[in-house]
Design a protein around this motif. Sequence first.
Motif, short mmCIF file in Angstrom:
data_model
loop_
_atom_site.label_atom_id
_atom_site.label_comp_id
_atom_site.label_asym_id
_atom_site.label_seq_id
_atom_site.Cartn_x
_atom_site.Cartn_y
_atom_site.Cartn_z
N MET A 1 0.84 -1.18 0.00
CA MET A 1 0.00 0.00 0.00
C MET A 1 0.88 1.24 0.00
O MET A 1 1.88 1.28 0.68
CB MET A 1 -0.91 -0.01 1.22
N PHE A 2 0.48 2.23 -0.75
CA PHE A 2 1.26 3.45 -0.86
C PHE A 2 0.98 4.34 0.35
O PHE A 2 -0.14 4.39 0.85
CB PHE A 2 0.93 4.15 -2.18
N LEU A 3 1.95 5.06 0.82
CA LEU A 3 1.84 5.89 2.01
C LEU A 3 0.86 7.05 1.82
O LEU A 3 0.64 7.52 0.72
CB LEU A 3 3.21 6.46 2.36
N PHE A 4 0.31 7.47 2.95
CA PHE A 4 -0.55 8.66 2.97
C PHE A 4 0.23 9.83 2.39
O PHE A 4 1.40 10.00 2.61
CB PHE A 4 -0.99 8.95 4.40
N GLY A 5 -0.41 10.65 1.65
CA GLY A 5 0.25 11.79 1.02
C GLY A 5 0.80 11.46 -0.35
O GLY A 5 1.59 12.23 -0.90
N SER A 6 0.36 10.33 -0.88
CA SER A 6 0.89 9.94 -2.19
C SER A 6 0.52 10.95 -3.27
O SER A 6 1.27 11.10 -4.24
CB SER A 6 0.40 8.55 -2.57
N ALA A 7 -0.59 11.62 -3.10
CA ALA A 7 -0.98 12.62 -4.10
C ALA A 7 0.05 13.74 -4.17
O ALA A 7 0.40 14.20 -5.27
CB ALA A 7 -2.36 13.18 -3.78
N LEU A 8 0.57 14.16 -3.01
CA LEU A 8 1.60 15.21 -3.01
C LEU A 8 2.89 14.72 -3.65
O LEU A 8 3.55 15.46 -4.38
CB LEU A 8 1.87 15.68 -1.58
N LEU A 9 3.23 13.46 -3.39
CA LEU A 9 4.42 12.89 -4.03
C LEU A 9 4.27 12.84 -5.54
O LEU A 9 5.20 13.13 -6.28
CB LEU A 9 4.69 11.48 -3.49
N GLU A 10 3.08 12.48 -5.98
CA GLU A 10 2.84 12.40 -7.42
C GLU A 10 2.89 13.78 -8.07
O GLU A 10 3.42 13.92 -9.17
CB GLU A 10 1.51 11.73 -7.70
N VAL A 11 2.37 14.79 -7.39
CA VAL A 11 2.42 16.15 -7.94
C VAL A 11 3.87 16.62 -8.05
O VAL A 11 4.28 17.16 -9.07
CB VAL A 11 1.59 17.12 -7.06
N SER A 12 4.65 16.36 -7.00
CA SER A 12 6.06 16.74 -7.02
C SER A 12 6.81 15.98 -8.11
O SER A 12 7.63 16.56 -8.84
CB SER A 12 6.69 16.46 -5.66
N ALA A 13 6.53 14.69 -8.23
CA ALA A 13 7.18 13.88 -9.26
C ALA A 13 6.82 14.39 -10.65
O ALA A 13 7.68 14.49 -11.53
CB ALA A 13 6.77 12.42 -9.11
N ARG A 14 5.57 14.70 -10.86
CA ARG A 14 5.12 15.18 -12.17
C ARG A 14 5.80 16.50 -12.52
O ARG A 14 6.19 16.71 -13.67
CB ARG A 14 3.60 15.33 -12.13
N LYS A 15 5.99 17.38 -11.53
CA LYS A 15 6.69 18.65 -11.78
C LYS A 15 8.13 18.38 -12.21
O LYS A 15 8.64 19.00 -13.15
CB LYS A 15 6.67 19.54 -10.54
#
Length: 115
Positions: A1-15
Amino acid sequence: MFLFGSALLEVSARKTLNRLHQTHGVPALAAARAVPAVSAALDQHAAAIRDILEMGVENSAAVPGSVLLAGYARGLLEHSGRAALAAPRDPHEWCAADWLQLRLAGVCQLAFART
């Protein structure tokens, strides 16, 4: 399972990946269209990166691909001791590109082949 806050990690990764795509991906893809040797080199780098992330990263299936790719690219730059790396602009200059430039372009090839 991916950690809480994965959406923020994905946004940072996408940038990170979008920036890298502008500096390395776009010029490398133009070079690949013009020079078959560059296309082959990019394909080899992309395949190696894919294998490293799929087989060399524990639980990689549980982590979004964009996060893995951005982390890999950041690690390359950190290991090289450079905060950023200029990429060749002329398509034929990519024939003499160094390993790191081609590897970063390979990251872009993988990242944007999925979208």
